[in-house]
Design a protein around this motif. Structure first.
Motif, PDB file in Angstrom:
ATOM      1  N   LEU A 189     -47.893  78.739 -68.622  1.00  0.00           N
ATOM      2  CA  LEU A 189     -48.484  78.255 -67.516  1.00  0.00           C
ATOM      3  C   LEU A 189     -47.329  77.277 -66.842  1.00  0.00           C
ATOM      4  N   GLY A 247     -45.986  78.027 -63.171  1.00  0.00           N
ATOM      5  CA  GLY A 247     -45.810  77.173 -62.206  1.00  0.00           C
ATOM      6  C   GLY A 247     -44.476  76.905 -61.760  1.00  0.00           C
ATOM      7  N   SER A 298     -47.770  73.901 -62.027  1.00  0.00           N
ATOM      8  CA  SER A 298     -48.795  74.613 -62.186  1.00  0.00           C
ATOM      9  C   SER A 298     -50.252  73.957 -61.783  1.00  0.00           C
ATOM     10  N   LEU A 299     -50.348  72.769 -62.332  1.00  0.00           N
ATOM     11  CA  LEU A 299     -51.719  71.946 -62.047  1.00  0.00           C
ATOM     12  C   LEU A 299     -51.922  71.657 -60.696  1.00  0.00           C
ATOM     13  N   SER A 321     -53.139  75.005 -57.261  1.00  0.00           N
ATOM     14  CA  SER A 321     -54.607  75.276 -56.829  1.00  0.00           C
ATOM     15  C   SER A 321     -54.671  74.587 -55.452  1.00  0.00           C
ATOM     16  N   ASN A 358     -55.533  76.534 -65.666  1.00  0.00           N
ATOM     17  CA  ASN A 358     -55.242  75.228 -65.716  1.00  0.00           C
ATOM     18  C   ASN A 358     -56.339  74.264 -66.362  1.00  0.00           C
TER      19      ASN A 358
END
Length: 447
Positions: A225, A229, A392-393, A396, A436
């Motif tokens: 991740l 990201g 990465s979080l 979205s 995530n």
């Protein structure tokens, strides 16, 4: 509203506002060129500014950690991330060319104000996380090459805003020329180091094949991740949708369709080039450190000191430092532009362009510099990897609006994304969201 870039208001809750990057909007002529090849060449540039996101110092930390710990296994993540990036950046170009809006402006004009402000806040967090990685990388590069203390190096990185102000005064093509030149330096340094490392190319090829262990192994998922990201970065989506509008491609539907084709080719070629560099960082770590049993390499200074004995050539650490500094400077330039696009787009502020750029840069670099100085040199690797997971979080919250807008015929008109592209984009958005959620579950249940 800037008459050079008229906007289509159908399907949007609000309309108007200043054009994206108004001081350079539609500043590069395209539509007056008779030759198709010259029109295509005029679009070369924005894709390489986006490609910088593949080589920012945060990406170095995750790739070096992944390569040293798991060998070539995470190369498949780099490949999948690259495919996702190609699709999402193509959507950014489509949104900008069809609507005359960058992604931040589109969110402001489509969503209720509380939602738009929340998305702006999350986008600023992503910009700050990006800046932390780039400030650290540039400062470490200055330290490795010239012995400049980390704290002073952090302050030096703030000067990039004056470099951008000067180059944009000369013309946006000068900004793109600087970025491409620094990319070429980074690529040359890594190609030499890969040649010295002499990796097992059979294992490299097998590393691009997917494996279920990436999802089932929490530590591998965390690094995966981080790579995701660091590759498909939120600020790149805002950046691309703004800088593609520096081209004066015209306003008719045929002109817009041609502009979308050329912009997509530009970003796709640039991202494929970036994949080679991105993968080479991981390959270097795997071929140099993993095979030697050094599986806990992540600190950039540690890599610098170990390259000479590992590769048997004294120039190897210098090449590493030069590449790090070049990509750090590049990354701060593109992050500064992205910060300007995010703040101007969401808030529609009315200030002189130079003042806006100073304010947006300060909002990002002040907390980034503070965190970097607070952690100090010893904590840079963990901080770099953490910033990429934060990105990465945040991803979205940029991807879902982008997919929603480009799939909406009322907003996009005749340039709405085709159904196959919408389906592919929705799948990408869902995969990112699910991964995530898995990361957060592992974080709270496993620690």
């Amino acid at each position: 509203m800037d008459e050079r870039a008229p906007k289509t208001f159908t399907g949007w809750s609000r309309g108007g506002g200043e054009s994206s990057l108004s001081d350079v909007n539609r500043s590069i002529p395209v539509k007056g060129m008779a030759s198709k090849w010259r029109r295509a060449a005029a679009f070369v540039g924005p894709g390489y500014l986006v490609a910088v996101g593949y080589m920012d110092p945060g990406n170095w930390a995750t790739s070096l950690a992944g390569g040293s710990k798991f060998g070539y296994a995470l190369l498949t993540v780099a490949l999948i991330s690259n495919i996702m990036a190609i699709v999402l950046q193509a959507l950014c170009a489509r949104l900008a060319i069809a609507s005359g809006r960058d992604l931040a402006q589109a969110c402001r004009d489509a969503f209720p104000k509380p939602v738009a402000y929340a998305l702006w806040f999350l986008a600023e967090i992503a910009i700050i996380a990006t800046d932390i990685a780039e400030v650290i990388g540039t400062a470490i590069g200055l330290n490795l090459l010239f012995g400049i203390p980390l704290e002073l190096g952090v302050l030096i990185t703030a000067l990039d805003v004056f470099l951008i102000l000067y180059l944009q005064k000369l013309g946006f093509r000068w900004v793109e020329a600087l970025v491409v030149a620094l990319l070429a330096i980074t690529a040359a340094c890594f190609f030499v180091q890969i040649a010295l490392a002499d990796p097992n190319w059979g294992e490299v090829i097998r590393g691009f094949a997917p494996t279920t262990e990436i999802v089932t192994n929490p530590e591998m998922l965390y690094l995966a991740l981080g790579i995701l990201g660091a590759t498909v970065m939120p600020h790149n989506l805002y950046l691309h949708s703004g800088i593609v509008q520096t081209r004066d491609y015209g306003n008719s539907l045929p002109e817009k369709r041609e502009a979308l084709k050329f912009a997509t080719i530009d970003s796709t070629v640039a991202l494929m080039f970036a994949l080679c560099i991105n993968a080479s960082i991981l390959i270097l770590a795997a071929a140099t450190f993993h095979v030697a049993g050094q599986t806990d390499i992540a600190e950039l200074e540690q890599v610098h000191s170990l390259l000479a004995p590992a590769l048997g050539l004294a120039i190897a650490p210098t090449l590493f430092g030069v590449a790090l500094l070049a990509c750090g400077i590049n990354s701060t330039v593109t992050a500064t532009l992205a910060g300007q696009i995010v703040m101007e787009g969401f808030l529609d502020i009315k200030l002189a362009p130079w003042l806006r750029r100073l304010i947006t840069r300060a909002i990002a670099i002040v907390p980034a510099a503070a965190v970097t100085i607070w952690y100090g040199q010893s904590g840079t690797a963990h901080l770099l990897i953490l910033t990429q997971v934060v990105l990465s979080l945040q991803l979205s919250f940029a991807v879902f609006p982008l997919v929603m807008f480009t799939a909406d015929k009322k907003k996009m008109g005749a340039m709405v994304a085709p159904k196959w592209l919408i389906a592919f984009s929705v799948a990408i958005a869902i995969i990112i969201a699910v991964l995530n959620l898995k990361l957060m579950y592992d974080f709270f249940t496993i620690g």
